[in-house]
Motif scaffolding. Structure first.
Motif, PDB file in Angstrom:
ATOM      1  N   ARG A   1      64.630  35.179 101.739  1.00 11.25           N
ATOM      2  CA  ARG A   1      64.547  36.437 100.993  1.00 11.25           C
ATOM      3  C   ARG A   1      64.466  37.602 101.975  1.00 11.25           C
ATOM      4  NH1 ARG A   1      63.355  37.652  95.795  1.00 11.25           N
ATOM      5  NH2 ARG A   1      62.940  35.441  95.398  1.00 11.25           N
TER       6      ARG A   1
ATOM      7  N   ILE B   1      63.883  44.672  94.116  1.00 15.70           N
ATOM      8  CA  ILE B   1      64.090  43.228  94.134  1.00 15.70           C
ATOM      9  C   ILE B   1      64.902  42.901  95.378  1.00 15.70           C
ATOM     10  CG2 ILE B   1      65.109  41.240  92.960  1.00 15.70           C
ATOM     11  CD1 ILE B   1      64.779  42.755  90.338  1.00 15.70           C
ATOM     12  N   GLY B   2      64.400  41.994  96.189  1.00 15.01           N
ATOM     13  CA  GLY B   2      65.086  41.646  97.420  1.00 15.01           C
ATOM     14  C   GLY B   2      66.190  40.625  97.205  1.00 15.01           C
ATOM     15  N   GLU B   3      67.087  40.553  98.167  1.00 12.58           N
ATOM     16  CA  GLU B   3      68.151  39.558  98.132  1.00 12.58           C
ATOM     17  C   GLU B   3      67.572  38.181  98.416  1.00 12.58           C
ATOM     18  OE1 GLU B   3      72.265  38.503 100.615  1.00 12.58           O
ATOM     19  OE2 GLU B   3      71.234  40.421 100.902  1.00 12.58           O
ATOM     20  N   SER B   4      68.050  37.158  97.699  1.00 13.71           N
ATOM     21  CA  SER B   4      67.470  35.826  97.855  1.00 13.71           C
ATOM     22  C   SER B   4      68.539  34.751  97.756  1.00 13.71           C
ATOM     23  CB  SER B   4      66.393  35.576  96.795  1.00 13.71           C
ATOM     24  OG  SER B   4      66.958  35.571  95.490  1.00 13.71           O
TER      25      SER B   4
ATOM     26  N   ARG C   1      64.705  51.390  99.968  1.00 11.13           N
ATOM     27  CA  ARG C   1      63.610  50.556  99.480  1.00 11.13           C
ATOM     28  C   ARG C   1      64.125  49.691  98.328  1.00 11.13           C
ATOM     29  NH1 ARG C   1      58.261  51.541 100.367  1.00 11.13           N
ATOM     30  NH2 ARG C   1      57.770  50.917  98.232  1.00 11.13           N
ATOM     31  N   SER C   2      63.818  48.398  98.363  1.00 15.19           N
ATOM     32  CA  SER C   2      64.285  47.487  97.319  1.00 15.19           C
ATOM     33  C   SER C   2      63.178  47.193  96.324  1.00 15.19           C
ATOM     34  CB  SER C   2      64.806  46.184  97.931  1.00 15.19           C
ATOM     35  OG  SER C   2      63.782  45.539  98.678  1.00 15.19           O
TER      36      SER C   2
ATOM     37  N   THR D   1      70.305  42.339  95.585  1.00 12.73           N
ATOM     38  CA  THR D   1      69.312  43.364  95.866  1.00 12.73           C
ATOM     39  C   THR D   1      69.363  44.471  94.812  1.00 12.73           C
ATOM     40  OG1 THR D   1      69.469  42.951  98.243  1.00 12.73           O
ATOM     41  CG2 THR D   1      68.530  45.058  97.571  1.00 12.73           C
TER      42      THR D   1
ATOM     43  N   SER E   1      63.773  41.801 101.952  1.00 15.84           N
ATOM     44  CA  SER E   1      63.335  42.978 101.202  1.00 15.84           C
ATOM     45  C   SER E   1      63.438  44.201 102.093  1.00 15.84           C
ATOM     46  CB  SER E   1      61.891  42.809 100.730  1.00 15.84           C
ATOM     47  OG  SER E   1      61.750  41.669  99.919  1.00 15.84           O
ATOM     48  N   GLN E   2      63.835  45.316 101.512  1.00 13.87           N
ATOM     49  CA  GLN E   2      63.919  46.574 102.247  1.00 13.87           C
ATOM     50  C   GLN E   2      62.679  47.406 101.950  1.00 13.87           C
ATOM     51  OE1 GLN E   2      67.662  48.587 101.779  1.00 13.87           O
ATOM     52  NE2 GLN E   2      68.833  46.680 101.739  1.00 13.87           N
TER      53      GLN E   2
ATOM     54  N   GLU F   1      62.755  46.283 107.269  1.00 11.55           N
ATOM     55  CA  GLU F   1      63.034  45.120 106.423  1.00 11.55           C
ATOM     56  C   GLU F   1      61.957  44.053 106.613  1.00 11.55           C
ATOM     57  OE1 GLU F   1      67.864  45.062 105.817  1.00 11.55           O
ATOM     58  OE2 GLU F   1      67.008  43.899 107.478  1.00 11.55           O
TER      59      GLU F   1
END
Length: 830
Positions: free
Chosen positions: A257, A224-227, A221-222, A196, A259-260, A297
């Motif tokens: 994925r 790039i989200g974790e994936s 706020r992200s 993230t 995202s925040q 999220e």
């Protein structure tokens, strides 16, 4: 269409021969030389050549391919992207049409993960060749010719991080490849994990500050989200008979994925009569509500499965192919949003002593609700193509290609937001037929008007019947002229009617809260609710294209080639994603925009729309240079092969399979260097949104899509050097300055976009080039270490308003979150 195919199959004439290594041509020379009798010249024809006489724009042998240091065919295609791009502005995501050994395939997955060491030759052709294989002439064609015998097991690990910190990606991949005389097997397994990146890690200034300064929304706020992504791809090919082969392929992808979306927030008015008032009159504030439940999220999960079948064979003298595919993509999206925010303002206005608008725990107990969107997309298709020569003319054979097929597309979706459920159930069936001809008029080889060179004309026509749009027609015609060896001119015209995609029509409707965007009307960056999804009211598009191209290789050289093309596109009723919300666009689509009583932008419906007219005119030209470093030029095969019926030379291995390690060490005959540079000059880019509204000039201040305007000039460069097992490659892109015009009203602003230059660099070292190293550490035999740097100089486009300030929505962290990234990879062949 079936009758047409059968008629073609039974037509008389000389057909294209299926080229195999066993075939040879014998040409006696009638003239006696020195009394030794006639000279007989015998040469092997290349396997896997394409049909026709259109010369390749790029031709790579084994040693050229090794110099790119790619790990797969997909990587190699990325490396030669400047040569495979098309100025037509059409096609599928910019990817060229792919052939394998001169034959059609069911999909890119059939060869995507093959190692480059398995490739004997790569050829890139202009769009006109696509027609002869039953495709539309709007994408370039790349033909991969594989080695006859090859086996390897490769493993690769990669890890990359941004030099600015905050984000990292890791990947592990294993590939098994076996190519024999009668079969081919390729299995690839890959896992990738991405971390993230938060807005606060790039110093993003938030459009709205918390009214009491308690939190920075960038921490929630992200960018790039974790994936997590897992993928397996397998292909098996078998020679069933001397002239019949079958290929089965399958792929499965699993991706999750997160995202925040930031903290829930609400705009409030604190009356002067409130017990918590900080001033005599009313005060407008904006409050983030961390006590409501924490970070909002979005969870997205996708599961994609594909399978395909390809049959290639001979029917008498005619070459035929059948391809069939099925794919299923399932997507689940959960978007959190705070509940009951509309209850706060009435209680604050009433002076409720239990609601302190400035308290840290404001919103405590409100909790979250979840919007849900679920969709299943299914695609199936079956295509049959047959091609050959139907009539022998004085200048050569008149060849034809006929294609018929059926496609099915379906989307089932369900979206739930705020207790409202929206269902979508769309499907499309498409039956089509396409017929093309290539007619030689003059020929130097056949002695027919040889003074003017080789001239041929081509034509194609097709018809498709869509279940939801009715009949659609496509057509095209062109001319190919080669006045002298190595110089060719191509002229083509294509026209077609095209329907919007099923996704554009039926994607699930999703509302995303707190999306940052720039409001040109007020000159500020704001957070809005953005609606995306399908629009079932879209119309069919009418396209008309003209192209003039030239391809020049002096003396038929493989070291120097110049390519240029002029393109003119004309389209009506173009289906497009919703454009950037400039004042011009808002005037054209007022029903898509929601503003509050004070004129502040609060929501936008960004589902696809139709543009009345789109016009484009551009020139693209470039040069491909290559050469050897040391070695004997005679070791390098001539690159004659362009298609059947032309002079051929033997490319790749000589007298048996080569040792792959020879190429890892730098090749048999020294090293290689290569350079490609292409310049695109946009002459005209205009859009008429709706009749009665002024036309938009996309090169002079107007914009329709994305967040950046079009540049009049752009340049692509790719090159490298490879010697003694050490390789270095660079790729660079440049786009010129541009701007977006504001409305000219008080409070609005123009935006100026500076020019942008980015460069990627890659260094790699093959351990087999150093015998002392592999002798000391045998594990390193067959290994390669590579270092990749993307955006080497950290270039990012600078955007400023009339005051020279950077708008919040165009902060560098938004435009390029990763910035400069460094990736280290280790690859080993077993």
């Amino acid at each position: 269409m079936t009758a047409l195919v059968l008629a073609l199959a039974c037509a008389p004439g000389t057909a294209f021969a299926q080229m195999t290594e066993a075939q040879a041509s014998v040409d006696p020379v009638d003239e006696d030389i020195g009394g030794d009798g006639p000279i007989v010249v015998t040469g092997e024809r290349l396997r896997g050549l394409v049909t026709g006489d259109i010369p390749p724009e790029l031709d790579l042998g084994e040693e050229d391919i090794a110099s790119y240091g790619a790990s797969s065919i997909e990587d190699l295609l990325d490396a030669i992207a400047p040569q495979t791009g098309s100025a037509r502005g059409r096609g599928s995501g910019g990817r060229p049409i792919i052939l394998l050994n001169g034959q059609r395939i069911s999909g890119f997955r059939e060869l995507r993960d093959l190692p480059p060491e398995a490739i004997e030759r790569v050829q890139v052709f202009p769009e006109e060749l696509a027609v002869r294989y039953g495709y539309r002439p709007d994408q370039r064609v790349v033909n991969f010719i594989l080695k006859e015998n090859f086996a390897s097991l490769t493993g690769e690990v990669e890890h990359g991080e941004s030099t600015q910190g905050g984000v990292a990606t890791s990947e592990i991949e294993a590939t098994l490849t076996r190519i024999g005389s009668n079969s081919r097997l390729n299995v690839d397994v890959e896992y990738e994990r991405g971390g993230t990146l938060l807005e606060s890690e790039r110093g993003i200034v938030q459009p709205q500050d918390d009214g009491v300064g308690l939190v920075d929304n960038g921490d929630f706020r992200s960018l790039i989200g974790e994936s997590d992504t897992f993928e397996v791809n397998a292909t098996y090919n078998r020679q069933l008979a001397e002239t019949l082969s079958a290929t089965l392929s399958a792929e499965y992808t699993h991706e999750d994925r997160v995202s925040q979306l930031g903290l829930p927030g609400v705009g409030l008015t604190v009356p002067g009569s409130s017990p918590f008032a900080r001033q005599a009159g009313d005060e407008a504030i904006f409050r983030y509500l961390p006590a409501a439940g924490g970070t909002l999220e979005r969870f997205t999960g996708t599961r994609n499965a594909e399978a395909g079948l390809t049959l290639n064979g001979q029917l008498g003298d005619y070459r035929w192919s059948f391809t069939g595919n099925y794919s299923r993509a399932e997507s689940e999206t959960l978007t959190e949003r705070a509940s009951s925010l509309d209850t706060l303002q009435p209680r604050i206005s009433a002076g409720d002593p239990a609601i302190n608008p400035f308290a840290a725990d404001l919103g405590n107990g409100l909790g979250f609700t979840r919007d849900r969107a679920h969709s299943v997309s299914q695609n199936a298709d079956a295509n049959f193509n047959i091609a050959g020569a139907v009539l022998e003319l004085p200048a050569g054979p008149l060849t034809a290609s006929a294609t018929t097929g059926f496609e099915w597309r379906a989307i089932d979706s369900r979206a739930e937001s705020g207790g409202v459920v929206t269902l979508g159930d769309l499907s499309r069936q498409r039956g089509f037929g396409r017929l093309s001809f290539d007619i030689p008029l003059t020929s130097r080889r056949e002695g027919v008007l040889s003074a003017v060179g080789d001239i041929s004309v081509n034509a194609n026509i097709g018809y498709a019947e869509l279940s939801d749009f009715g009949g659609l027609i496509e057509y095209g015609y062109g001319l190919n002229w080669e006045p002298i060896e190595g110089l060719s001119f191509l002229v083509s015209v294509i026209g077609e009617e095209a329907a919007p995609s099923v996704q554009q029509l039926g994607d699930p409707v999703i509302v995303t809260p707190n999306v940052s965007m720039f409001d040109f009307a007020t000159g500020t960056s704001v957070l809005v609710d953005r609606t995306t999804g399908g629009n079932p009211a879209l119309l069919a598009e009418d396209r008309r294209d003209f192209k003039l191209g030239v391809n020049f290789a002096p003396g038929n050289s493989r070291e120097l080639r110049f390519v240029a093309e002029y393109i003119r596109n004309r389209s009506d009723n173009v289906a497009s994603s919703f454009p950037l919300l400039t004042p011009e666009i808002e005037a054209a689509f007022p029903e898509r925009v929601t503003r509050d009583a004070f004129g502040n932008l609060v929501a936008i419906d960004a589902r696809p729309v139709n543009f009345a007219e789109v016009r484009a005119e551009r020139i693209r030209y470039g040069v491909n240079l290559s050469g050897r470093i040391g070695g004997d030029e005679r070791d390098q095969p001539r690159s004659e092969g362009r298609g059947e019926g032309r002079g051929e030379g033997r490319g790749g291995q000589r007298g048996g399979a080569p040792d792959p390690r020879a190429f890892m060490r730098g090749g048999r005959g020294g090293g290689r260097w290569q350079l490609s540079a292409y310049h695109t000059w946009s002459l005209d880019e205009t859009v008429l949104i709706r009749p009665g509204i002024p036309e938009l000039d996309l090169l002079d201040g107007s914009v329709t899509s994305g967040s950046s305007p079009l540049s009049r000039h752009s340049v692509e460069l790719e090159g490298g050097v490879f010697l003694d097992g050490i390789g270095a490659r660079v790729s660079a892109e440049y786009s010129g300055a541009s701007r977006i015009d504001g409305s000219g009203l008080p409070g609005s602003t123009d935006l100026r976009f500076g020019d942008l230059f980015t460069m990627n660099a890659r260094l790699f070292f093959n351990f087999d080039s150093r015998e002392n190293i592999v002798a000391a550490v045998p594990l390193l035999r067959g290994s390669r270490l590579a270092l990749r740097i993307d955006n080497l100089f950290g270039g990012v486009r600078r955007v400023t308003d009339d005051n020279g300030d950077v708008p919040l929505s165009y902060q560098p962290g938004y435009l390029d979150p990763r910035g400069r990234t460094i990736e280290l990879s280790f690859r080993k062949r077993f």
